[in-house]
Write a protein that holds these residues in place. Sequence first.
Motif, PDB file in Angstrom:
ATOM      1  N   UNK A   1       0.857  -1.179   0.000  1.00  0.00           N
ATOM      2  CA  UNK A   1       0.000   0.000   0.000  1.00  0.00           C
ATOM      3  C   UNK A   1       0.896   1.233   0.000  1.00  0.00           C
ATOM      4  N   UNK A   2       0.493   2.289  -0.698  1.00  0.00           N
ATOM      5  CA  UNK A   2       1.311   3.504  -0.757  1.00  0.00           C
ATOM      6  C   UNK A   2       1.363   4.192   0.605  1.00  0.00           C
ATOM      7  N   UNK A   3       2.503   4.782   0.921  1.00  0.00           N
ATOM      8  CA  UNK A   3       2.642   5.510   2.171  1.00  0.00           C
ATOM      9  C   UNK A   3       3.722   6.573   2.019  1.00  0.00           C
ATOM     10  N   UNK A   4       3.881   7.354   3.048  1.00  0.00           N
ATOM     11  CA  UNK A   4       4.977   8.306   3.127  1.00  0.00           C
ATOM     12  C   UNK A   4       5.692   8.106   4.455  1.00  0.00           C
ATOM     13  N   UNK A   5       6.998   8.255   4.425  1.00  0.00           N
ATOM     14  CA  UNK A   5       7.800   8.123   5.638  1.00  0.00           C
ATOM     15  C   UNK A   5       8.219   9.515   6.092  1.00  0.00           C
ATOM     16  N   UNK A   6       7.859   9.838   7.305  1.00  0.00           N
ATOM     17  CA  UNK A   6       8.300  11.094   7.894  1.00  0.00           C
ATOM     18  C   UNK A   6       9.465  10.788   8.834  1.00  0.00           C
TER      19      UNK A   6
ATOM     20  N   UNK B   1      20.890   0.688   3.306  1.00  0.00           N
ATOM     21  CA  UNK B   1      21.556  -0.204   2.361  1.00  0.00           C
ATOM     22  C   UNK B   1      21.481   0.422   0.976  1.00  0.00           C
ATOM     23  N   UNK B   2      21.962  -0.302  -0.035  1.00  0.00           N
ATOM     24  CA  UNK B   2      21.892   0.186  -1.410  1.00  0.00           C
ATOM     25  C   UNK B   2      20.441   0.351  -1.862  1.00  0.00           C
ATOM     26  N   UNK B   3      19.534  -0.375  -1.227  1.00  0.00           N
ATOM     27  CA  UNK B   3      18.120  -0.276  -1.570  1.00  0.00           C
ATOM     28  C   UNK B   3      17.421   0.855  -0.839  1.00  0.00           C
TER      29      UNK B   3
ATOM     30  N   UNK C   1       2.174  -5.134   3.742  1.00  0.00           N
ATOM     31  CA  UNK C   1       1.329  -5.612   4.826  1.00  0.00           C
ATOM     32  C   UNK C   1       1.693  -7.026   5.268  1.00  0.00           C
ATOM     33  N   UNK C   2       2.373  -7.775   4.410  1.00  0.00           N
ATOM     34  CA  UNK C   2       2.696  -9.166   4.718  1.00  0.00           C
ATOM     35  C   UNK C   2       3.757  -9.291   5.797  1.00  0.00           C
ATOM     36  N   UNK C   3       4.781  -8.433   5.740  1.00  0.00           N
ATOM     37  CA  UNK C   3       5.855  -8.564   6.733  1.00  0.00           C
ATOM     38  C   UNK C   3       6.230  -7.258   7.424  1.00  0.00           C
ATOM     39  N   UNK C   4       5.579  -6.153   7.069  1.00  0.00           N
ATOM     40  CA  UNK C   4       5.836  -4.897   7.757  1.00  0.00           C
ATOM     41  C   UNK C   4       7.013  -4.094   7.241  1.00  0.00           C
ATOM     42  N   UNK C   5       7.633  -4.542   6.160  1.00  0.00           N
ATOM     43  CA  UNK C   5       8.759  -3.786   5.617  1.00  0.00           C
ATOM     44  C   UNK C   5       8.262  -2.583   4.827  1.00  0.00           C
ATOM     45  N   UNK C   6       9.036  -1.497   4.868  1.00  0.00           N
ATOM     46  CA  UNK C   6       8.709  -0.269   4.142  1.00  0.00           C
ATOM     47  C   UNK C   6       9.776  -0.039   3.089  1.00  0.00           C
ATOM     48  N   UNK C   7       9.377   0.097   1.837  1.00  0.00           N
ATOM     49  CA  UNK C   7      10.319   0.292   0.736  1.00  0.00           C
ATOM     50  C   UNK C   7      10.183   1.713   0.187  1.00  0.00           C
ATOM     51  N   UNK C   8      11.260   2.456   0.310  1.00  0.00           N
ATOM     52  CA  UNK C   8      11.273   3.850  -0.148  1.00  0.00           C
ATOM     53  C   UNK C   8      11.356   3.884  -1.669  1.00  0.00           C
ATOM     54  N   UNK C   9      10.631   4.805  -2.304  1.00  0.00           N
ATOM     55  CA  UNK C   9      10.643   4.914  -3.765  1.00  0.00           C
ATOM     56  C   UNK C   9      12.041   5.253  -4.280  1.00  0.00           C
ATOM     57  N   UNK C  10      12.311   4.836  -5.502  1.00  0.00           N
ATOM     58  CA  UNK C  10      13.636   4.959  -6.122  1.00  0.00           C
ATOM     59  C   UNK C  10      14.294   6.332  -5.958  1.00  0.00           C
ATOM     60  N   UNK C  11      13.623   7.448  -6.211  1.00  0.00           N
ATOM     61  CA  UNK C  11      14.283   8.757  -6.131  1.00  0.00           C
ATOM     62  C   UNK C  11      14.793   9.116  -4.732  1.00  0.00           C
TER      63      UNK C  11
END
Length: 224
Positions: free
Chosen positions: A131-136, A196-198, A156-166
């Motif tokens: 689901x889309x979100x924003x990290x503050x 990390x690199x990601x 939602x499956x494991x709670x990880x947050x992935x920041x968008x590429x930019x």
Amino acid sequence: MSKANLKLHVAFEFDIAAPDVLLEHDHAALCQKLNDMLGPLVLQGMPKVTTTQLAKAGASIVKHHYHLDAKSLCVPVIDHAVMVAAAPHLTDEEFHSLACQLAGKMPEDPMELQRLLRRRALAMVNEYRLVPCQVEGKLKSGGTFTDITLDATLNLTNGSVMVDEPHRHNHLQQGIGVVTLVAAAVRITGNCEGHTLSGPVINVSIADISKSRDALIQLWQANN
């Protein structure tokens, strides 16, 4: 042997009032138990009778096979809150399927039940449900930190947050940050554990996802 030029399919479906001891078996064991109970009298009797009857019209069976399946109709009652706490990434329909899997083998210990539900839920659905979100958070720049908001997605499956590429080059201050879900207006506290690199390594607990599960799963379903 004659060549087959006709396929015959005959199916019966039985609703059975079975003793509880029979329903305690899992699906594979239940099918095997029923297979053994029916035995040659039923499973081989049909082909024999069919052979006899077809012979009256000059027809013969070239080959045959049978398929046996069974499904318990007894769905255990599991508190909705317990299901949500164990597997907030599942839909209500999947909760029902998960409960069906536990027919006849519900552990009495609440913690054991929680662990079992979690394992079965991940075995049922383990792909990313995003689901889309924003990290503050606070951006580390030199020796100072400034407030920053990054576009991201929450799994939602494991709670990880992935920041968008930019935004993946941004180094956030480690520790507590805030994840704001755009469409659902839900705020969940997350933890930045490094970089990390990601991009930043940010995680949200399953327990915190569970608290807003209804809004989150509706958001996921709307996007899928």
